[in-house]
Design a protein around this motif. Structure first.
Motif, PDB file in Angstrom:
ATOM      1  N   ASP A   1       6.408   8.842  -4.999  1.00  9.22           N
ATOM      2  CA  ASP A   1       5.062   9.357  -5.245  1.00  9.22           C
ATOM      3  C   ASP A   1       4.919   9.629  -6.742  1.00  9.22           C
ATOM      4  OD1 ASP A   1       2.530  10.138  -4.680  1.00  9.22           O
ATOM      5  OD2 ASP A   1       3.037  11.976  -3.607  1.00  9.22           O
ATOM      6  N   LYS A   2       3.842  10.239  -7.139  1.00  8.34           N
ATOM      7  CA  LYS A   2       3.654  10.585  -8.549  1.00  8.34           C
ATOM      8  C   LYS A   2       4.707  11.591  -8.981  1.00  8.34           C
ATOM      9  CE  LYS A   2      -1.357   9.796  -8.422  1.00  8.34           C
ATOM     10  NZ  LYS A   2      -1.297   8.580  -9.229  1.00  8.34           N
ATOM     11  N   CYS A   3       5.032  11.568 -10.270  1.00  5.62           N
ATOM     12  CA  CYS A   3       6.078  12.441 -10.788  1.00  5.62           C
ATOM     13  C   CYS A   3       5.497  13.757 -11.265  1.00  5.62           C
ATOM     14  CB  CYS A   3       6.806  11.767 -11.957  1.00  5.62           C
ATOM     15  SG  CYS A   3       7.857  10.392 -11.464  1.00  5.62           S
TER      16      CYS A   3
ATOM     17  N   GLU B   1       0.847  -1.184   0.000  1.00  7.50           N
ATOM     18  CA  GLU B   1       0.000   0.000   0.000  1.00  7.50           C
ATOM     19  C   GLU B   1       0.887   1.240   0.000  1.00  7.50           C
ATOM     20  OE1 GLU B   1      -2.312  -0.173   3.585  1.00  7.50           O
ATOM     21  OE2 GLU B   1      -0.647   0.497   4.856  1.00  7.50           O
ATOM     22  N   ASN B   2       0.320   2.351  -0.461  1.00  2.14           N
ATOM     23  CA  ASN B   2       1.076   3.591  -0.467  1.00  2.14           C
ATOM     24  C   ASN B   2       0.793   4.390   0.799  1.00  2.14           C
ATOM     25  OD1 ASN B   2      -1.447   4.754  -0.841  1.00  2.14           O
ATOM     26  ND2 ASN B   2      -1.133   5.098  -3.040  1.00  2.14           N
ATOM     27  N   HIS B   3       1.286   5.620   0.866  1.00  5.43           N
ATOM     28  CA  HIS B   3       1.126   6.400   2.090  1.00  5.43           C
ATOM     29  C   HIS B   3      -0.307   6.888   2.284  1.00  5.43           C
ATOM     30  CE1 HIS B   3       1.882   9.267  -1.135  1.00  5.43           C
ATOM     31  NE2 HIS B   3       1.409  10.262  -0.370  1.00  5.43           N
ATOM     32  N   HIS B   4      -1.147   6.719   1.235  1.00  4.44           N
ATOM     33  CA  HIS B   4      -2.567   7.048   1.373  1.00  4.44           C
ATOM     34  C   HIS B   4      -3.380   5.813   1.781  1.00  4.44           C
ATOM     35  CE1 HIS B   4      -1.868  10.991  -0.275  1.00  4.44           C
ATOM     36  NE2 HIS B   4      -1.389  10.501  -1.407  1.00  4.44           N
ATOM     37  N   ARG B   5      -2.679   4.719   2.065  1.00  4.84           N
ATOM     38  CA  ARG B   5      -3.300   3.441   2.434  1.00  4.84           C
ATOM     39  C   ARG B   5      -4.108   2.840   1.274  1.00  4.84           C
ATOM     40  NH1 ARG B   5      -5.303   3.535   8.796  1.00  4.84           N
ATOM     41  NH2 ARG B   5      -3.245   3.985   9.670  1.00  4.84           N
ATOM     42  N   THR B   6      -3.729   3.194   0.071  1.00  4.31           N
ATOM     43  CA  THR B   6      -4.337   2.602  -1.117  1.00  4.31           C
ATOM     44  C   THR B   6      -3.556   1.353  -1.518  1.00  4.31           C
ATOM     45  OG1 THR B   6      -5.011   4.795  -1.881  1.00  4.31           O
ATOM     46  CG2 THR B   6      -5.011   3.012  -3.511  1.00  4.31           C
ATOM     47  N   PRO B   7      -4.211   0.199  -1.662  1.00  9.20           N
ATOM     48  CA  PRO B   7      -3.489  -1.021  -2.048  1.00  9.20           C
ATOM     49  C   PRO B   7      -2.829  -0.867  -3.422  1.00  9.20           C
ATOM     50  CG  PRO B   7      -5.674  -1.555  -1.216  1.00  9.20           C
ATOM     51  CD  PRO B   7      -5.640  -0.068  -1.404  1.00  9.20           C
ATOM     52  N   ILE B   8      -1.645  -1.406  -3.564  1.00  7.03           N
ATOM     53  CA  ILE B   8      -0.941  -1.367  -4.847  1.00  7.03           C
ATOM     54  C   ILE B   8      -0.403  -2.760  -5.172  1.00  7.03           C
ATOM     55  CG2 ILE B   8      -0.276   1.057  -4.717  1.00  7.03           C
ATOM     56  CD1 ILE B   8       2.429   0.220  -3.673  1.00  7.03           C
ATOM     57  N   TRP B   9      -0.231  -3.012  -6.469  1.00 11.41           N
ATOM     58  CA  TRP B   9       0.332  -4.291  -6.910  1.00 11.41           C
ATOM     59  C   TRP B   9       1.818  -4.360  -6.554  1.00 11.41           C
ATOM     60  CZ3 TRP B   9      -1.718  -5.609 -12.497  1.00 11.41           C
ATOM     61  CH2 TRP B   9      -3.093  -5.840 -12.427  1.00 11.41           C
ATOM     62  N   ARG B  10       2.300  -5.565  -6.461  1.00 12.59           N
ATOM     63  CA  ARG B  10       3.729  -5.733  -6.166  1.00 12.59           C
ATOM     64  C   ARG B  10       4.599  -5.454  -7.391  1.00 12.59           C
ATOM     65  NH1 ARG B  10       4.501  -9.998  -1.279  1.00 12.59           N
ATOM     66  NH2 ARG B  10       2.791  -9.188  -0.027  1.00 12.59           N
ATOM     67  N   HIS B  11       4.070  -5.679  -8.575  1.00 15.73           N
ATOM     68  CA  HIS B  11       4.723  -5.295  -9.819  1.00 15.73           C
ATOM     69  C   HIS B  11       3.770  -4.420 -10.617  1.00 15.73           C
ATOM     70  CE1 HIS B  11       7.617  -9.015  -9.828  1.00 15.73           C
ATOM     71  NE2 HIS B  11       8.086  -8.015  -9.119  1.00 15.73           N
TER      72      HIS B  11
ATOM     73  N   GLN C   1      10.811  18.045  -7.872  1.00 10.76           N
ATOM     74  CA  GLN C   1      10.670  16.886  -6.990  1.00 10.76           C
ATOM     75  C   GLN C   1      11.283  17.221  -5.622  1.00 10.76           C
ATOM     76  OE1 GLN C   1       9.565  14.251  -9.153  1.00 10.76           O
ATOM     77  NE2 GLN C   1       8.643  13.378  -7.331  1.00 10.76           N
ATOM     78  N   THR C   2      10.529  16.958  -4.574  1.00 12.09           N
ATOM     79  CA  THR C   2      11.007  17.283  -3.230  1.00 12.09           C
ATOM     80  C   THR C   2      11.832  16.144  -2.666  1.00 12.09           C
ATOM     81  OG1 THR C   2       9.064  16.361  -2.131  1.00 12.09           O
ATOM     82  CG2 THR C   2       8.924  18.648  -2.865  1.00 12.09           C
ATOM     83  N   ARG C   3      12.445  16.397  -1.512  1.00 13.58           N
ATOM     84  CA  ARG C   3      13.228  15.370  -0.834  1.00 13.58           C
ATOM     85  C   ARG C   3      12.362  14.484   0.050  1.00 13.58           C
ATOM     86  NH1 ARG C   3      18.230  18.009   2.168  1.00 13.58           N
ATOM     87  NH2 ARG C   3      18.490  15.818   2.748  1.00 13.58           N
ATOM     88  N   HIS C   4      11.042  14.659  -0.029  1.00 19.25           N
ATOM     89  CA  HIS C   4      10.155  13.915   0.844  1.00 19.25           C
ATOM     90  C   HIS C   4      10.175  12.418   0.526  1.00 19.25           C
ATOM     91  CE1 HIS C   4       8.552  17.932   1.742  1.00 19.25           C
ATOM     92  NE2 HIS C   4       8.030  17.385   2.835  1.00 19.25           N
ATOM     93  N   ILE C   5      10.106  11.634   1.568  1.00 15.26           N
ATOM     94  CA  ILE C   5       9.961  10.184   1.455  1.00 15.26           C
ATOM     95  C   ILE C   5       8.556   9.836   1.941  1.00 15.26           C
ATOM     96  CG2 ILE C   5      10.675   7.958   2.414  1.00 15.26           C
ATOM     97  CD1 ILE C   5      12.628   8.843   0.415  1.00 15.26           C
ATOM     98  N   HIS C   6       7.771   9.250   1.044  1.00 13.35           N
ATOM     99  CA  HIS C   6       6.409   8.853   1.408  1.00 13.35           C
ATOM    100  C   HIS C   6       6.412   7.365   1.743  1.00 13.35           C
ATOM    101  CE1 HIS C   6       4.867  12.727   0.020  1.00 13.35           C
ATOM    102  NE2 HIS C   6       5.649  12.589  -1.047  1.00 13.35           N
ATOM    103  N   VAL C   7       6.095   7.043   2.959  1.00  9.52           N
ATOM    104  CA  VAL C   7       6.119   5.653   3.417  1.00  9.52           C
ATOM    105  C   VAL C   7       4.733   5.260   3.904  1.00  9.52           C
ATOM    106  CG1 VAL C   7       8.558   5.724   4.027  1.00  9.52           C
ATOM    107  CG2 VAL C   7       6.844   6.347   5.737  1.00  9.52           C
ATOM    108  N   PRO C   8       4.389   3.972   3.812  1.00 12.16           N
ATOM    109  CA  PRO C   8       3.082   3.529   4.319  1.00 12.16           C
ATOM    110  C   PRO C   8       3.053   3.532   5.846  1.00 12.16           C
ATOM    111  CG  PRO C   8       4.369   1.651   3.595  1.00 12.16           C
ATOM    112  CD  PRO C   8       5.163   2.866   3.212  1.00 12.16           C
ATOM    113  N   LYS C   9       1.858   3.449   6.392  1.00 11.18           N
ATOM    114  CA  LYS C   9       1.699   3.458   7.845  1.00 11.18           C
ATOM    115  C   LYS C   9       2.374   2.252   8.493  1.00 11.18           C
ATOM    116  CE  LYS C   9      -0.855   7.162   7.764  1.00 11.18           C
ATOM    117  NZ  LYS C   9      -0.354   8.458   8.287  1.00 11.18           N
ATOM    118  N   SER C  10       2.490   1.172   7.741  1.00 16.25           N
ATOM    119  CA  SER C  10       3.082  -0.053   8.297  1.00 16.25           C
ATOM    120  C   SER C  10       4.598   0.026   8.429  1.00 16.25           C
ATOM    121  CB  SER C  10       2.714  -1.248   7.413  1.00 16.25           C
ATOM    122  OG  SER C  10       3.192  -1.046   6.092  1.00 16.25           O
ATOM    123  N   PHE C  11       5.219   1.018   7.807  1.00 21.24           N
ATOM    124  CA  PHE C  11       6.676   1.118   7.844  1.00 21.24           C
ATOM    125  C   PHE C  11       7.151   1.616   9.201  1.00 21.24           C
ATOM    126  CE2 PHE C  11      10.569   3.704   7.049  1.00 21.24           C
ATOM    127  CZ  PHE C  11      11.409   2.666   6.685  1.00 21.24           C
ATOM    128  N   ASN C  12       8.163   0.963   9.727  1.00 28.13           N
ATOM    129  CA  ASN C  12       8.727   1.322  11.025  1.00 28.13           C
ATOM    130  C   ASN C  12       9.745   2.458  10.824  1.00 28.13           C
ATOM    131  OD1 ASN C  12       9.761   1.487  13.597  1.00 28.13           O
ATOM    132  ND2 ASN C  12      10.220  -0.697  13.794  1.00 28.13           N
TER     133      ASN C  12
END
Length: 427
Positions: free
Chosen positions: A381-383, A334-344, A390-401
């Motif tokens: 994130d989207k380009c 999932e992405n940082h918006h908690r939207t499921p995404i494919w593995r490929h 492009q910012t230096r931001h890192i978008h991580v999912p909620k599950s990431f420690n």
């Protein structure tokens, strides 16, 4: 009495014949031994070098006083010492210019076979100790370059070349995070584009681009290519699809990123090159690494796991890319918006991002820390249309420690700067 004398005469005659035969055999043996000894200096060489030595007998004036070879009284070179010494020559850096301006660490060099090299001449040998013919050896000994650490690739490996330095490189992973990202134009704007394991490009160009200069493959993909090209008939759909996928790469480089000595990789690469270049007349170029390097140790990855293909490509790309941007390096469901995404981005594959073989989440943590330190750019994130925006931001999912990322940062930037970077750029 006459009979007795006859017997004595007969005995004397037979003894004389035996002595004559023994003397003749002794003379023949001495002559054979002399011929054998005079040719010993050729017998210790491999067959290909023997012919060169016969044509290139050096004079005594070519032998430097400090040479590590000797001459016997017939003027022959002590070939055993010669071969033992040349085996110890090692190239620490491979250079593609005479002034050694563009050099690579020999253990981190991508070697590309030149277009005019026939597939049957491709050996894929991972050897950084080049063998010298006798003339080259004597010249290097005379001019004091035998122990030099910089080796011109055109001299020692004339059938190979290195990759040119590029200012901007894009490495495209396979994460489903690329779906609807619109990163295609931004990827194609780079000077050099690297992809992994023949991930499909057609029908996905809007998000992953169309440009490709280098494609890295691992053991599994090598096995798949080999089976589809060799075990399948030419009209089999899997055979046809594989040929078309590689045809789409045009004259770019197909690069095997692992050790060629394992799993009969070198032999398979030869067969693949022969089918593609001789059978189908494809302009694809074949490449491999000079020596299998421990990416795991270099990046301090977890013990017991192997670096992924993407991580291997990134490690070697740093030797010929000045600025690297990573796309599709996102090992989450999932992405940082908690939207499921494919593995490929091309299939919803089923595999674990963290397994006994790979730990891609740990690799993501390492790369994120490098991104925050400004060593690499990672798109999560989207380009935007302009990469500079492009910012230096890192978008991580909620599950990431995030604690793991904070610890990784603190190893290099200190506690206060770590807190500042985490608060400002990690979402």
């Amino acid at each position: 009495m006459s009979l007795l004398n006859g017997k004595l005469f007969s005995k004397n005659t037979s003894k004389q014949k035996m002595l004559n035969q023994l003397f003749g055999a002794l003379i023949l043996g001495v002559i054979s031994l002399g011929i054998f000894c005079s040719s010993m200096h050729l017998r210790t060489y491999p067959p290909k070098i023997k012919q060169k030595i016969k044509m290139q007998k050096p004079s005594r004036t070519h032998l430097h006083k400090s040479a590590h070879i000797t001459q016997n009284k017939w003027g022959s070179i002590n070939s055993t010492k010669f071969l033992d010494y040349t085996k110890n020559k090692r190239c620490f850096f491979l250079c593609d210019t005479e002034d050694n301006n563009n050099c690579f660490d020999a253990e981190e060099t991508v070697l590309v076979y030149k277009n005019d090299v026939w597939p049957r001449k491709m050996r894929f040998m991972q050897e950084i100790r080049p063998r010298l013919n006798q003339r080259t050896y004597l010249e290097e000994e005379q001019y004091g370059t035998l122990d030099g650490v910089h080796c011109n690739i055109s001299i020692y490996y004339p059938e190979l070349r290195t990759l040119h330095q590029s200012k901007t490189c894009a490495i495209v992973g396979a994460s489903g995070q690329l779906i609807n990202s619109g990163c295609g134009p931004q990827i194609d704007a780079h000077d050099f584009v690297i992809r992994a394991n023949l991930a499909p490009i057609m029908n996905y160009t809007k998000d992953v681009g169309n440009k490709v200069n280098l494609t890295g493959i691992n053991f599994n993909k090598l096995e798949t290519i080999f089976k589809n090209l060799v075990d399948k008939t030419s009209d089999d759909p899997e055979h046809v699809d594989m040929v078309e996928n590689i045809r789409y790469l045009n004259d770019s480089v197909l690069w095997f990123t692992k050790a060629t000595t394992a799993r009969h990789a070198a032999e398979k690469l030869k067969v693949i090159a022969s089918i593609l270049k001789t059978g189908y007349k494809l302009p694809i170029q074949m490449a491999y690494i000079m020596r299998s390097s421990s990416v795991e140790r270099r990046f301090h990855l977890k013990k017991g796991v192997y670096a992924s293909t993407g991580m291997n490509i990134f490690a070697f790309a740093r030797t010929f890319c000045q600025n690297i941007t990573l796309y599709g390096f996102y090992p989450f469901d999932e992405n940082h918006h908690r939207t499921p995404i494919w593995r490929h981005y091309f299939e919803n594959a089923t595999f674990n991002f963290q397994s006994q073989q790979h730990d891609m989440v740990h690799e993501f943590t390492k790369l994120s820390a490098m991104h925050l330190r400004g060593e690499v750019t990672m798109v999560t994130d989207k380009c935007s249309m302009n990469e500079k925006d492009q910012t230096r931001h890192i978008h991580v999912p909620k599950s990431f420690n995030k604690t793991l990322l904070a610890r990784e940062l603190q190893l290099t930037v200190g506690k206060e700067e770590m807190k500042s970077l985490m608060e400002k750029y990690v979402n």
